[in-house]
Design a protein around this motif. Structure first.
Motif, PDB file in Angstrom:
ATOM      1  N   UNK A  78       0.849  -1.187   0.000  1.00  0.00           N
ATOM      2  CA  UNK A  78       0.000   0.000   0.000  1.00  0.00           C
ATOM      3  C   UNK A  78       0.889   1.244   0.000  1.00  0.00           C
ATOM      4  N   UNK A  79       0.720   2.092  -1.013  1.00  0.00           N
ATOM      5  CA  UNK A  79       1.617   3.227  -1.202  1.00  0.00           C
ATOM      6  C   UNK A  79       0.873   4.547  -1.016  1.00  0.00           C
ATOM      7  N   UNK A  80       1.486   5.444  -0.233  1.00  0.00           N
ATOM      8  CA  UNK A  80       0.984   6.799  -0.110  1.00  0.00           C
ATOM      9  C   UNK A  80       1.755   7.700  -1.060  1.00  0.00           C
ATOM     10  N   UNK A  81       1.060   8.393  -1.936  1.00  0.00           N
ATOM     11  CA  UNK A  81       1.700   9.260  -2.919  1.00  0.00           C
ATOM     12  C   UNK A  81       1.961  10.631  -2.304  1.00  0.00           C
ATOM     13  N   UNK A  82       3.228  10.951  -2.150  1.00  0.00           N
ATOM     14  CA  UNK A  82       3.679  12.204  -1.540  1.00  0.00           C
ATOM     15  C   UNK A  82       4.033  13.171  -2.675  1.00  0.00           C
ATOM     16  N   UNK A  83       3.239  14.229  -2.813  1.00  0.00           N
ATOM     17  CA  UNK A  83       3.429  15.194  -3.896  1.00  0.00           C
ATOM     18  C   UNK A  83       3.855  16.543  -3.315  1.00  0.00           C
ATOM     19  N   UNK A  84       5.042  17.025  -3.675  1.00  0.00           N
ATOM     20  CA  UNK A  84       5.510  18.328  -3.187  1.00  0.00           C
ATOM     21  C   UNK A  84       4.533  19.446  -3.553  1.00  0.00           C
ATOM     22  N   UNK A 118       1.671  -2.196 -10.896  1.00  0.00           N
ATOM     23  CA  UNK A 118       1.015  -3.144  -9.994  1.00  0.00           C
ATOM     24  C   UNK A 118       0.853  -2.692  -8.564  1.00  0.00           C
ATOM     25  N   UNK A 119       1.039  -1.409  -8.306  1.00  0.00           N
ATOM     26  CA  UNK A 119       0.949  -0.900  -6.932  1.00  0.00           C
ATOM     27  C   UNK A 119      -0.448  -0.377  -6.616  1.00  0.00           C
ATOM     28  N   UNK A 120      -0.834  -0.495  -5.362  1.00  0.00           N
ATOM     29  CA  UNK A 120      -2.049   0.140  -4.862  1.00  0.00           C
ATOM     30  C   UNK A 120      -1.656   1.500  -4.309  1.00  0.00           C
ATOM     31  N   UNK A 121      -2.159   2.562  -4.938  1.00  0.00           N
ATOM     32  CA  UNK A 121      -1.694   3.915  -4.629  1.00  0.00           C
ATOM     33  C   UNK A 121      -2.845   4.781  -4.124  1.00  0.00           C
ATOM     34  N   UNK A 122      -2.576   5.525  -3.059  1.00  0.00           N
ATOM     35  CA  UNK A 122      -3.554   6.485  -2.539  1.00  0.00           C
ATOM     36  C   UNK A 122      -2.877   7.840  -2.369  1.00  0.00           C
ATOM     37  N   UNK A 123      -3.677   8.889  -2.521  1.00  0.00           N
ATOM     38  CA  UNK A 123      -3.174  10.258  -2.373  1.00  0.00           C
ATOM     39  C   UNK A 123      -3.849  10.905  -1.163  1.00  0.00           C
ATOM     40  N   UNK A 124      -3.161  10.990  -0.035  1.00  0.00           N
ATOM     41  CA  UNK A 124      -3.746  11.623   1.150  1.00  0.00           C
ATOM     42  C   UNK A 124      -4.075  13.091   0.873  1.00  0.00           C
TER      43      UNK A 124
END
Length: 247
Positions: free
Chosen positions: A2-8, A30-36
């Motif tokens: 489970x990946x959290x997408x960190x966007x500057x 193939x990653x499960x990505x979420x953007x907090x």
């Protein structure tokens, strides 16, 4: 995973296509990505200017947003390096330490965690690779030319198999562009001259695009290119890898 997408914050405000490309690319891999949605600045501008004591709110918010994830992935070496070296929380120091180990720059994550060494696709253009200082010297994404050691480059490795992409060899392949965060504001004349020197090197090789892993450096070079009315375009490596990706 489970990946959290960190966007500057500057990518979010000025270059959202880079964020979208990163999100799409990770999904294709193939990653499960979420953007907090509540993420904000990581605090790097304050820390670099000598005000790290003012970043506690940024640290707390970062931990609140990204602690649920196995990995935190970001298309910016400088922001990743800041988090790796400066994320702290007096009440959750053990958690902060764990998170410092789980945050990765995009190409670093693809090569070191996903163990993907090449991405096949097509991008029929001549490209110059700008090695940003934080990524190269801080995260060790590529070898420094002044060292007597075998050369490697994680970004170059991912670009090498893309059909039609001609990656040029620069005269000074790892020289600073002069951006340096707040340095470009406090030392504008020096910063611009350094950027102009970098662009000259790319121009000599006849590039169509300048790419890299830090949109901050590319933004600096883009501003100079626009003032020179140059036809050379800047493009983040995530955009090349995502647009050329063949599943």
């Amino acid at each position: 995973m489970k990946i959290g997408l960190f966007i500057p914050c500057y990518v979010n405000q000025f270059y959202p296509k880079v964020a979208i490309a990163t999100y799409e690319l990770l999904q294709k891999l193939g990653c499960t990505v979420e953007f907090p949605l509540d993420q904000t600045c990581c605090g790097q501008p304050m820390a670099n200017s000598g005000y790290e004591h003012l970043t506690k709110g940024c640290d707390k918010n970062f931990i609140d947003n990204f602690s649920p994830y196995d990995y935190i992935v970001c298309p910016s070496g400088s922001c990743v390096l800041h988090v790796k070296e400066h994320l702290h929380d007096e009440k959750r120091e053990e958690l902060a330490f764990k998170m410092r180990k789980s945050v990765f720059e995009l190409t670093e994550f693809i090569t070191d965690v996903l163990k993907i060494t090449e991405i096949e696709g097509s991008f029929p253009h001549t490209v110059g690779m700008h090695q940003s200082c934080h990524g190269q010297r801080g995260l060790k994404l590529s070898q420094m030319s002044e060292l007597n050691a075998p050369f490697f480059s994680k970004p170059n490795q991912l670009l090498s198999k893309i059909r039609g992409l001609e990656l040029v060899s620069l005269s000074r392949k790892d020289e600073c562009c002069g951006f340096g965060g707040t340095f470009c504001v406090t030392e504008e004349a020096v910063s611009v001259k350094m950027g102009q020197d970098r662009i000259k090197d790319h121009k000599k090789q006849g590039v169509e695009y300048i790419t890299g892993g830090d949109m901050s450096c590319l933004m600096h070079l883009e501003g100079i290119l626009k003032r020179q009315e140059s036809d050379i375009k800047i493009i983040h490596i995530a955009e090349i890898l995502n647009s050329s990706y063949e599943k």
